[in-house]
Design a protein around this motif. Structure first.
Motif, PDB file in Angstrom:
ATOM      1  N   LEU A  68       0.751   4.204  -2.785  1.00  0.00           N
ATOM      2  CA  LEU A  68       0.474   5.603  -2.438  1.00  0.00           C
ATOM      3  C   LEU A  68       1.652   6.500  -2.788  1.00  0.00           C
ATOM      4  CD1 LEU A  68      -1.441   5.942   0.905  1.00  0.00           C
ATOM      5  CD2 LEU A  68      -2.168   6.470  -1.392  1.00  0.00           C
TER       6      LEU A  68
ATOM      7  N   LEU B 181     -12.300   1.397   6.611  1.00  0.00           N
ATOM      8  CA  LEU B 181     -12.246   0.668   7.885  1.00  0.00           C
ATOM      9  C   LEU B 181     -13.636   0.527   8.489  1.00  0.00           C
ATOM     10  CD1 LEU B 181      -9.151   1.712   9.991  1.00  0.00           C
ATOM     11  CD2 LEU B 181      -9.742  -0.500   9.052  1.00  0.00           C
TER      12      LEU B 181
ATOM     13  N   PHE C 227     -17.569  -7.185   8.815  1.00  0.00           N
ATOM     14  CA  PHE C 227     -16.967  -8.293   9.545  1.00  0.00           C
ATOM     15  C   PHE C 227     -17.268  -8.200  11.038  1.00  0.00           C
ATOM     16  CE2 PHE C 227     -14.365  -7.794   5.753  1.00  0.00           C
ATOM     17  CZ  PHE C 227     -14.393  -9.071   5.262  1.00  0.00           C
TER      18      PHE C 227
ATOM     19  N   MET D 237       0.840  -1.209   0.000  1.00  0.00           N
ATOM     20  CA  MET D 237       0.000   0.000   0.000  1.00  0.00           C
ATOM     21  C   MET D 237       0.869   1.251   0.000  1.00  0.00           C
ATOM     22  SD  MET D 237      -3.426  -0.395   2.131  1.00  0.00           S
ATOM     23  CE  MET D 237      -2.696  -0.862   3.636  1.00  0.00           C
TER      24      MET D 237
ATOM     25  N   ALA E 150     -15.445  -2.115   6.675  1.00  0.00           N
ATOM     26  CA  ALA E 150     -14.902  -3.425   7.045  1.00  0.00           C
ATOM     27  C   ALA E 150     -15.420  -3.834   8.417  1.00  0.00           C
ATOM     28  CB  ALA E 150     -13.382  -3.384   7.034  1.00  0.00           C
ATOM     29  N   ALA E 151     -15.411  -2.884   9.366  1.00  0.00           N
ATOM     30  CA  ALA E 151     -15.870  -3.189  10.716  1.00  0.00           C
ATOM     31  C   ALA E 151     -17.337  -3.594  10.707  1.00  0.00           C
ATOM     32  CB  ALA E 151     -15.658  -1.978  11.627  1.00  0.00           C
TER      33      ALA E 151
ATOM     34  N   PHE F  74      -9.629   5.879   3.728  1.00  0.00           N
ATOM     35  CA  PHE F  74      -9.328   4.701   4.525  1.00  0.00           C
ATOM     36  C   PHE F  74     -10.227   4.620   5.748  1.00  0.00           C
ATOM     37  CE2 PHE F  74      -5.166   4.792   2.257  1.00  0.00           C
ATOM     38  CZ  PHE F  74      -5.364   3.588   1.615  1.00  0.00           C
TER      39      PHE F  74
ATOM     40  N   VAL G  86       4.391  10.637   7.716  1.00  0.00           N
ATOM     41  CA  VAL G  86       3.033  10.708   8.266  1.00  0.00           C
ATOM     42  C   VAL G  86       2.138   9.686   7.578  1.00  0.00           C
ATOM     43  CG1 VAL G  86       1.081  12.220   8.670  1.00  0.00           C
ATOM     44  CG2 VAL G  86       3.366  13.170   8.603  1.00  0.00           C
ATOM     45  N   VAL G  87       2.223   9.656   6.237  1.00  0.00           N
ATOM     46  CA  VAL G  87       1.349   8.763   5.489  1.00  0.00           C
ATOM     47  C   VAL G  87       1.668   7.303   5.800  1.00  0.00           C
ATOM     48  CG1 VAL G  87       0.732   8.010   3.173  1.00  0.00           C
ATOM     49  CG2 VAL G  87       0.951  10.422   3.658  1.00  0.00           C
TER      50      VAL G  87
ATOM     51  N   LEU H 135      -0.629   4.371   7.336  1.00  0.00           N
ATOM     52  CA  LEU H 135      -0.879   3.126   6.602  1.00  0.00           C
ATOM     53  C   LEU H 135      -0.634   1.905   7.471  1.00  0.00           C
ATOM     54  CD1 LEU H 135       0.527   3.549   3.015  1.00  0.00           C
ATOM     55  CD2 LEU H 135      -1.803   3.146   3.746  1.00  0.00           C
TER      56      LEU H 135
ATOM     57  N   GLN I 274      -5.114  -2.462  11.859  1.00  0.00           N
ATOM     58  CA  GLN I 274      -6.524  -2.452  12.249  1.00  0.00           C
ATOM     59  C   GLN I 274      -7.357  -3.313  11.296  1.00  0.00           C
ATOM     60  OE1 GLN I 274      -7.837  -0.960  15.030  1.00  0.00           O
ATOM     61  NE2 GLN I 274      -9.591  -2.174  14.380  1.00  0.00           N
ATOM     62  N   ALA I 275      -7.044  -3.213   9.979  1.00  0.00           N
ATOM     63  CA  ALA I 275      -7.816  -3.976   8.998  1.00  0.00           C
ATOM     64  C   ALA I 275      -7.610  -5.472   9.187  1.00  0.00           C
ATOM     65  CB  ALA I 275      -7.401  -3.558   7.581  1.00  0.00           C
TER      66      ALA I 275
ATOM     67  N   THR J 133      -9.543  -6.590  12.251  1.00  0.00           N
ATOM     68  CA  THR J 133     -10.998  -6.692  12.060  1.00  0.00           C
ATOM     69  C   THR J 133     -11.361  -7.917  11.216  1.00  0.00           C
ATOM     70  OG1 THR J 133     -10.872  -4.309  11.848  1.00  0.00           O
ATOM     71  CG2 THR J 133     -13.011  -5.291  11.531  1.00  0.00           C
ATOM     72  N   ILE J 134     -10.620  -8.103  10.126  1.00  0.00           N
ATOM     73  CA  ILE J 134     -10.982  -9.166   9.191  1.00  0.00           C
ATOM     74  C   ILE J 134     -10.677 -10.536   9.772  1.00  0.00           C
ATOM     75  CG2 ILE J 134     -10.490 -10.111   6.909  1.00  0.00           C
ATOM     76  CD1 ILE J 134      -9.995  -7.193   6.013  1.00  0.00           C
TER      77      ILE J 134
ATOM     78  N   ILE K  88      -6.928  10.884   1.763  1.00  0.00           N
ATOM     79  CA  ILE K  88      -6.447   9.547   2.141  1.00  0.00           C
ATOM     80  C   ILE K  88      -7.117   9.116   3.450  1.00  0.00           C
ATOM     81  CG2 ILE K  88      -4.429   8.238   2.884  1.00  0.00           C
ATOM     82  CD1 ILE K  88      -2.724   9.928   1.055  1.00  0.00           C
TER      83      ILE K  88
ATOM     84  N   LEU L 107      -3.876  14.539   2.094  1.00  0.00           N
ATOM     85  CA  LEU L 107      -3.871  13.803   3.356  1.00  0.00           C
ATOM     86  C   LEU L 107      -5.304  13.603   3.865  1.00  0.00           C
ATOM     87  CD1 LEU L 107      -1.166  12.917   4.396  1.00  0.00           C
ATOM     88  CD2 LEU L 107      -1.418  14.495   6.268  1.00  0.00           C
TER      89      LEU L 107
ATOM     90  N   LEU M 186      -3.384   1.533   9.859  1.00  0.00           N
ATOM     91  CA  LEU M 186      -4.557   1.125   9.096  1.00  0.00           C
ATOM     92  C   LEU M 186      -4.518  -0.369   8.806  1.00  0.00           C
ATOM     93  CD1 LEU M 186      -6.939   2.036   6.962  1.00  0.00           C
ATOM     94  CD2 LEU M 186      -5.142   1.342   5.407  1.00  0.00           C
TER      95      LEU M 186
END
Lengths: 320, 53
Positions: free
Chosen positions: A186, B27, B34, A182, B30-31, B23, A202-203, A207, A213-214, A217-218, B19, B16, A210
Motif C-alpha cells: 500500500l 472481510l 469461512f 500489505m 471472508a466472514a 478491505f 492511519v492506514v 491494516l 481480523q482476517a 476468521t480464516i 481502501i 482512504l 484488518l
C-alpha cells in the motif's frame, strides 16, 4: 487432507516466487547489466553493449551518492573504460561506505551512435548477504523489545509461561509478516504515488486490525485446533506497538519487498526469542526467594533490564 | 485556501475511503466464506447466565 496441504505449500512457494520477481524488477536501466563495488573506493558498471568512449569518459556525466543522503555527492577522481568498451570503472577520491546502497545517475548513454537515455541505477553489496543482515539486525542487534523498548505491555503480559510465550510469539510473527507485506504494498503503490505519506499511521493501524481480523476468521474455519491454541493471543497482537513500528520503519527506509519481508520476519522472531528467554527466567523466579516488594512485575522489569544489557553486546556489530 | 491542499485532502479522503471499502468488502466475503456454524443454544445459555465474569 493431504492434497490440500500440498496445494497450500504450492501456493506459498508461488507467492514467494512472485515476491522475488517483484523485488527483482526495479527501476534499473535495461542497458546496465550489473553494478558492483570494487576494492575500497571504486564502482564497476557493466553495460549490455559497447558504449561511446567520448561521453562515457566525461566525469560530469556521473552523479553518485549514498541512498540516505542524496544531497552529498561523492567526488569521482577517475573514469576508466575497458578495451571492449563494456565495463566502466569509477574511482572515487575517498573510500566508499559499502554498507550503504549507492545510487548512480548516468546522463545520456550512447551506444554505437544511438542514444539510450539516462540511467539511474543502484549499487548494493552482495544482495543476499544484505538481506541476511537486515534479518539478523531486526532479530538480535536492534531487537525491538530489548533495544528499542517497544511492545513491552504484551511482552510482560504473556511471558509468565513458556507455552504461552511460544504461542504468542508464533501468532505474532505470522500476523507481522502478513500486515508488513500489505503495508509495504500500500505504501509503495498507493500512498506514495498520490503523495499521501502523511496518512501512513492511519492506514497502517487499519491494516493491522484488518490482518488480525482476517487471520482470526480464516483460522477459525480452517484449523480449529490451531485457533484454540492461538486465538487468545490474536486479539493481543493489535495492542502491540512493534506491529506498527515495523511498517513505519520500512516506509521511512524505503525498503523493497524482500527487505520488508526480512525486517518483518526478524522483528517477529526477535519478539519470539525475547518472550521465550523472559518466560524461561520467570518460570524459575517462581521458585526463587524474591523479596516480597519485588515479587511479580518489579522483578520482571529488573530481569528485562539485565537482558537489555546483555543484548547491548550485539550493538554496533555488523555482518558482511 | 490553497487549491493544491484542497485537492490533496480530497485525494486522501477518496483513497482512504476506497481502501476501507475494499478491505471491508474483503472481510465481509471472508466472514461469509469461512463462516462457522455455532450452536444457537450456546448464546441462549450465555444470555441466561449472570455474566459477571
Amino acid at each position: 487432507m493431504k492434497t490440500t496441504t500440498v496445494k497450500n505449500v504450492l501456493v506459498c512457494v508461488l507467492a514467494l516466487l512472485g515476491l522475488l520477481l517483484l523485488s527483482g524488477c526495479g527501476q534499473e536501466h535495461p542497458f546496465v547489466q550489473k553494478t558492483a563495488f570494487k576494492d575500497t573506493s571504486s564502482i564497476v558498471i557493466k553495460f549490455a553493449g559497447p558504449v561511446d568512449e567520448g561521453r562515457a569518459k566525461d566525469i560530469s556525466n556521473y552523479t553518485v551518492y549514498e541512498k540516505p543522503d542524496p544531497d552529498i555527492k561523492l567526488k569521482i577522481s577517475q573514469v576508466e573504460l575497458s578495451p571492449d568498451k563494456r565495463t566502466l570503472t569509477l574511482t572515487f577520491e575517498r573510500e566508499l561506505n559499502q554498507k550503504q546502497p549507492h545510487m548512480i545517475s548516468i546522463k545520456e548513454i550512447n551506444s554505437e551512435g544511438r542514444s539510450l537515455g539516462s540511467a539511474f541505477v543502484s549499487v548494493k553489496k552482495l544482495y543476499l548477504g544484505y538481506l541476511f543482515s537486515v534479518l539478523i539486525g531486526a532479530m538480535l542487534i536492534n531487537n525491538f523489545v530489548f533495544s528499542k523498548y517497544l511492545g513491552l505491555c504484551v511482552f510482560f503480559g504473556t511471558s509468565q509461561k513458556k507455552s504461552t510465550a511460544v504461542g504468542m510469539g508464533i501468532t505474532f510473527t505470522i500476523v507481522m509478516v502478513f500486515s508488513a507485506m500489505m503495508a509495504w504494498f500500500l505504501y509503495q503503490f498507493v500512498l506514495k504515488p498520490y503523495r499521501l505519506d502523511f496518512l501512513q499511521i492511519v492506514v497502517f493501524i487499519g491494516l493491522v486490525s484488518l490482518s488480525v481480523q482476517a487471520v482470526d476468521t480464516i483460522l477459525r474455519k480452517l484449523n480449529p485446533v490451531l485457533f484454540k491454541a492461538f486465538g487468545v493471543y490474536l486479539v493481543l497482537v493489535i495492542a502491540n506497538c512493534i506491529i506498527i513500528a515495523v511498517p513505519l520503519t520500512l516506509a521511512a527506509n524505503e525498503y523493497n519487498a524482500m527487505e520488508s519481508l526480512m525486517l518483518a520476519l526478524g522483528a517477529g522472531v526477535g519478539f519470539l526469542i525475547a518472550l521465550f528467554l523472559m518466560a524461561s527466567v520467570r518460570e524459575r523466579l517462581e521458585l526463587a526467594n524474591v523479596p516480597p516488594t519485588y515479587r511479580g512485575l518489579p522483578i520482571a522489569f529488573v530481569v528485562a533490564g539485565l537482558f537489555a544489557l546483555a543484548f547491548l553486546g550485539f550493538s554496533g556489530m555488523s555482518i558482511f | 485556501m490553497d487549491l493544491t491542499l484542497v485537492k490533496l485532502a480530497l485525494a486522501g479522503l477518496a483513497v482512504l475511503g476506497c481502501i476501507g471499502l475494499f478491505f471491508g468488502i474483503g472481510l465481509a466475503v471472508a466472514a461469509n466464506r469461512f463462516a462457522v456454524e455455532v450452536n444457537p443454544k450456546v448464546e441462549e445459555v450465555l444470555d441466561i447466565l449472570a455474566g459477571a465474569q
